[in-house]
Design an enzyme around this catalytic site. Sequence first.
Site, PDB file in Angstrom:
ATOM      1  N   CYS A  77       0.803  -1.236   0.000  1.00  0.00           N
ATOM      2  CA  CYS A  77       0.000   0.000   0.000  1.00  0.00           C
ATOM      3  C   CYS A  77       0.828   1.275   0.000  1.00  0.00           C
ATOM      4  O   CYS A  77       0.749   2.080  -0.922  1.00  0.00           O
ATOM      5  CB  CYS A  77      -0.934   0.037   1.206  1.00  0.00           C
ATOM      6  SG  CYS A  77      -2.125  -1.298   1.211  1.00  0.00           S
ATOM      7  N   HIS A 131      -1.079   6.147   3.116  1.00  0.00           N
ATOM      8  CA  HIS A 131      -1.170   5.145   4.162  1.00  0.00           C
ATOM      9  C   HIS A 131      -1.420   5.874   5.474  1.00  0.00           C
ATOM     10  O   HIS A 131      -0.767   6.866   5.765  1.00  0.00           O
ATOM     11  CB  HIS A 131       0.112   4.314   4.233  1.00  0.00           C
ATOM     12  CG  HIS A 131      -0.095   3.042   4.976  1.00  0.00           C
ATOM     13  ND1 HIS A 131      -0.755   1.971   4.424  1.00  0.00           N
ATOM     14  CD2 HIS A 131       0.247   2.667   6.228  1.00  0.00           C
ATOM     15  CE1 HIS A 131      -0.811   0.998   5.312  1.00  0.00           C
ATOM     16  NE2 HIS A 131      -0.211   1.388   6.407  1.00  0.00           N
TER      17      HIS A 131
END
Length: 507
Positions: A77, A131
């Site tokens: 991610c 994130h």
Amino acid sequence: MRLLLILCGLCSRLLVTKCSRKNVLFLVSDDMRPQIGAYEGQYFPSSIHPPMFTPNLDALASKSLLLKRAYVQQALCSPSRTSLLTGRRPDTTHVTDLVHYFRRVGGNFTTIPEYFKMNGYESVGMGKIFHPGYLASDNDDPISWTMPYFHGTRNFESKANSWKAISDDLLKNKPLIDKQIADHALSTLQKLAPAAKSGQKPFFVAVGFHKPHLPFVFPESFLQHYPISEIRLPNNEYAPINMPKAAWFDYTGLRSYHDISALNATGAINSTLPRDVVLDLRRAYYSALSWTDSLVGLVVNELSKLGLENDTIVSFFGDHGWQLGEHSEWCKQTNFELATHAPMMVHIPGLTDKGIVTEQLTEFVDLFPTLAEAAGLDLLPLCPDHSASIGLCREGMSLIPLVQNPNATWKNASFSQYPRVINGTSIMGYTIRTDRYRYTEWVKFIGAPTYKPQWNVSFGVELYDHQKDPDENFNGAFDPSYVQTVKQLSYLLHVGWRIALPSSEKS
Ligand SMILES: *[C@@H]1O[C@H](CO)[C@@H](O)[C@H](O)[C@H]1NC(C)=O
Ligand SMILES: *[C@@H]1O[C@H](CO)[C@@H](O)[C@H](O)[C@H]1NC(C)=O
Ligand SMILES: *[C@@H]1O[C@H](CO)[C@@H](O)[C@H](O)[C@H]1NC(C)=O
Ligand SMILES: *[C@@H]1O[C@H](CO)[C@@H](O)[C@H](O)[C@H]1NC(C)=O
Ligand SMILES: *[C@@H]1O[C@H](CO)[C@@H](O)[C@H](O)[C@H]1NC(C)=O
Ligand SMILES: *[C@@H]1O[C@H](CO)[C@@H](O)[C@H](O)[C@H]1NC(C)=O
Ligand SMILES: *[C@@H]1O[C@H](CO)[C@@H](O)[C@H](O)[C@H]1NC(C)=O
Ligand SMILES: *[C@@H]1O[C@H](CO)[C@@H](O)[C@H](O)[C@H]1NC(C)=O
């Protein structure tokens, strides 16, 4: 064609008749591999599957530039998103984990939402874009936004279950987090519409959905699209023949859920989960993906309701692929095709309405320059070799020429990477995808402050011939018939991404 820019006040290298500033709706899904109806065909990630139910993404794809072969720069991610959002690769952002923040370890780089903000846009973020967390992003990179950030609450999610179908009745008073995010997107669009329509203030609205990331929690009604009798096992439950150990990931993310840890799965190479568990997980992933599709539809359709559909660019991507038991592998943290290949599409009103499909190799670093050009903002310069002190530049290329000609001369390779620590040594797996091959080298990596691979300290080499072996079941790196291929691909990998650019981009 670039001359047209001047004629059109920096609108676009394409002939755009009206030069008003377009809004941007920037949609993100977490862990969504291209398991979408519109992707079906030669480059679909899995050859065995029930038909996917993704009517909203298919509809968006049908009026978009659809990148059939887009690759992320790292299948995790934060590194993938940081790379896409800054337009630079992990070796430049220095973000290859879920801990470091690019502004502290890479440079004070301008992000996509920040660039739109600098250009007078209302820039609003919600859900998962960067994130989360202070260390990874200083809590959603505050400098990127003009309005307070919205997160939502994770209802019905816990470490107990890797997947769970929730009765639709229960959700009426306690919606899942992605539904909260979609609702917030609708109210945000409604609020911003008047100023956008009057030309007073265009918007950049970023909506980040959490699914189909683990745990696969979704409304029970989505199971109806996937009768359990139609779910198939992957046709390759074994690790590739001759795969080096370094290529493997023991899918700790999945094994941390109590229903999976109770199976005593080790994550070891060639150890498989029980078949009924594999089938359940695949079915739950498909259902969670269809749930995300429905929310994408909800948000995109709001643009039409507000009369903004022809004034708003819509981009969509999933931050990387996902392995669903192929090779008996799970999650994303590898350099395989299934982890690096991800969906990406861009709808540009007036330019892509009839739908344009390209099978050129493209990369997630290409989205920043594409959106800038589509919106008529100043084009980004190509980054020099060392760009730590340069706020705004790109390591990808605008995809707009593919709108004119999906077969245009294009970059001939895409590049990704994945780090590991093996027996106490930091290594990096660098991979290059050409039209026919995927080639990977796992090598020693020197961290801060140099961040350089040491190509001569090898922990494994892989070559997959996609013409003969689209599922990557046979590592041919040591097969005598590929000696010349390995030599050439190794050279290109070491030189790096610039060598793959078409000559028009190098000047
Ligand atoms: C980073 O760059 C932005 C402009 O893009 C500037 O406003 C900010 O002060 C810079 N931050 C640092 C720490 O230099
Ligand atoms: C995994 O299983 C396959 C198929 O039996 C075999 O070819 C391969 O060598 C095995 N890999 C490892 C690392 O044991
Ligand atoms: C997993 O290991 C535990 C403890 O050794 C044991 O009680 C349990 O039966 C095992 N479960 C399975 C599915 O093998
Ligand atoms: C948007 O464009 C389409 C196709 O050009 C047209 O049919 C539609 O009426 C337009 N919508 C608005 C709100 O102008
Ligand atoms: C692009 O190339 C493909 C394959 O060669 C061909 O089928 C397609 O018609 C071409 N598309 C355009 C727009 O030229
Ligand atoms: C780590 O070291 C052990 C012992 O030397 C070795 O057996 C193992 O293969 C190494 N692991 C990897 C991934 O190379
Ligand atoms: C690898 O190459 C570096 C220079 O690039 C050299 O200093 C080093 O000695 C080499 N190491 C090995 C194991 O060959
Ligand atoms: C891509 O093109 C460059 C020249 O621009 C060439 O050096 C390279 O070998 C090509 N790569 C592939 C994979 O064909």
